[in-house]
Design a protein around this motif. Structure first.
Motif, mmCIF file in Angstrom:
data_model
loop_
_atom_site.group_PDB
_atom_site.id
_atom_site.type_symbol
_atom_site.label_atom_id
_atom_site.label_comp_id
_atom_site.label_asym_id
_atom_site.label_seq_id
_atom_site.Cartn_x
_atom_site.Cartn_y
_atom_site.Cartn_z
ATOM 1 N N GLY A 85 0.800 -1.219 0.000
ATOM 2 C CA GLY A 85 0.000 0.000 0.000
ATOM 3 C C GLY A 85 0.830 1.265 0.000
ATOM 4 N N VAL A 86 2.153 1.128 0.028
ATOM 5 C CA VAL A 86 3.026 2.302 -0.044
ATOM 6 C C VAL A 86 3.248 2.640 -1.511
ATOM 7 N N SER A 87 2.743 3.791 -1.908
ATOM 8 C CA SER A 87 2.848 4.191 -3.323
ATOM 9 C C SER A 87 3.971 5.192 -3.553
ATOM 10 N N HIS A 88 4.222 6.069 -2.585
ATOM 11 C CA HIS A 88 5.283 7.076 -2.692
ATOM 12 C C HIS A 88 6.142 7.019 -1.430
ATOM 13 N N ASN A 89 7.448 7.132 -1.605
ATOM 14 C CA ASN A 89 8.347 7.128 -0.455
ATOM 15 C C ASN A 89 9.570 7.966 -0.803
ATOM 16 N N TYR A 90 9.762 9.081 -0.064
ATOM 17 C CA TYR A 90 10.830 10.030 -0.382
ATOM 18 C C TYR A 90 11.628 10.416 0.860
ATOM 19 N N LEU A 98 11.878 10.904 6.284
ATOM 20 C CA LEU A 98 11.314 9.891 5.393
ATOM 21 C C LEU A 98 9.800 10.070 5.334
ATOM 22 N N TRP A 99 9.294 10.358 4.145
ATOM 23 C CA TRP A 99 7.878 10.669 3.950
ATOM 24 C C TRP A 99 7.281 9.670 2.965
#
Length: 330
Positions: A85-90, A98-99
């Protein structure tokens, strides 16, 4: 013609038997010419994906933006990325470094907050905040090759025609999530697997849009490859009583692709979140300064991404959600 095609692809990719022919008619050129340009964009990495963009909440998923403070960022990001379910990770330039955005399935046994707890524990997060959407003012990633600058646009508010999803719709959702091939009939596999004709495909896809389940079927670009080398998450500390009015004003800027109202915490006073895009850092900051003059926030700050660890569409109704919870949920 290439700029016009890029614009059309981001607005709405036709769901029909020969979508590239339909685009060609709009551009007054040949189907093969459009296919050639499309393939070139794919080969050059300008096009990330062309598929359905679904509304997470309408499909029954719980979701949120989450910020972690971690030491070993690579190791933490690697584990967080295991969740389907993690679509974006920056990585972003802040103490909360970490967002990521996460969604959990409607029948999740853990639920959203417990899932974040598991992620925080296993990634050794020192501190974290959960930032779900309280109100969405805009979500529209549509980059104009000619630039966007300080231009404004009207943000459309569509009325939903509610209906219950049928087994056909669930199967359609699964298939329309897949990136299409650069071929004359990219939806041939869909109609064949579902045993329907193209008219039914177009009709039911339209119903999914009218019901708010699908935002649109369109192309998403790789921002930097498309010439938009700068984008910033800009967060605003605004008067809570005027927050919705201010959110509408920020969303009106064409350079703003996302605009949300989120909760605040003692260590996080920023309630309004916006994503601002430009062809340079200077262009982004010029737009942000213009917005600041208009809305007069108490404070605001830029959160530039320094590394992308993950960016991909969620595969809704995938067994991967249940497998992850069985493995890590205890």
């Amino acid at each position: 013609m290439e700029e016009r095609l890029i614009t059309l692809l981001q607005q709405e990719f036709p769901i029909c038997q020969r979508p590239f022919a339909k685009l060609a008619a709009q551009l007054e050129t040949s189907e093969d010419k459009v296919l050639d340009i499309y393939k070139k964009f794919k080969d050059e990495g300008i096009i990330r994906q062309t598929s359905a963009i679904f509304d997470t909440k309408s499909l029954g998923y719980s979701s949120s933006l989450v910020a972690f403070k971690v030491e070993d960022i690579e190791s933490s990001a690697t584990f967080i990325n295991t969740h389907p379910g993690v679509s974006h990770n920056y990585e972003r330039d802040h103490d909360f470094n970490l967002w990521f955005t996460i969604a959990v399935a409607p029948d999740s046994k853990l639920g959203l907050e417990k899932t974040v707890e598991v992620l925080a524990k296993r990634s050794d997060a020192q501190e974290y905040i959960i930032l779900p959407t309280k109100k969405m003012f805009k979500i529209k990633v549509q980059l104009d090759p000619r630039g966007m600058g300080k231009k404004k646009e009207k943000v459309e508010k569509k009325k939903k025609v509610s209906f219950d999803l049928t087994p056909l719709h669930y199967n359609l959702i699964k298939l329309l999530q897949e990136d299409i091939d650069a071929v004359h009939e990219p939806f041939a596999k869909v109609v064949e697997e579902l045993g329907i004709d193209y008219d039914t495909l177009a009709q039911e896809a339209k119903r999914l849009q009218e019901g708010g389940y699908m935002r649109r079927f369109a192309t998403i670009l790789r921002h930097r490859k498309a010439g938009f080398s700068a984008n910033a998450m800009v967060v605003w500390d605004v008067d809570e009583k005027k927050a919705e009015e201010i959110g509408e004003k920020v969303a009106a800027y064409k350079a703003v692709s996302h605009c949300y109202l989120r909760p605040t915490y003692p260590n996080w006073p920023y309630s309004l979140f916006s994503m601002v895009h430009g062809k340079s850092k200077e262009e982004v900051e010029e737009v942000v300064e213009e917005i600041a003059k208009e809305i007069k926030p108490r404070d605001y700050r830029y959160l530039y991404s320094t590394r992308e660890f993950k960016k991909e569409r969620i595969k809704y109704f995938s067994d991967a959600f249940y497998e992850w919870e069985r493995r890590y949920g205890g």
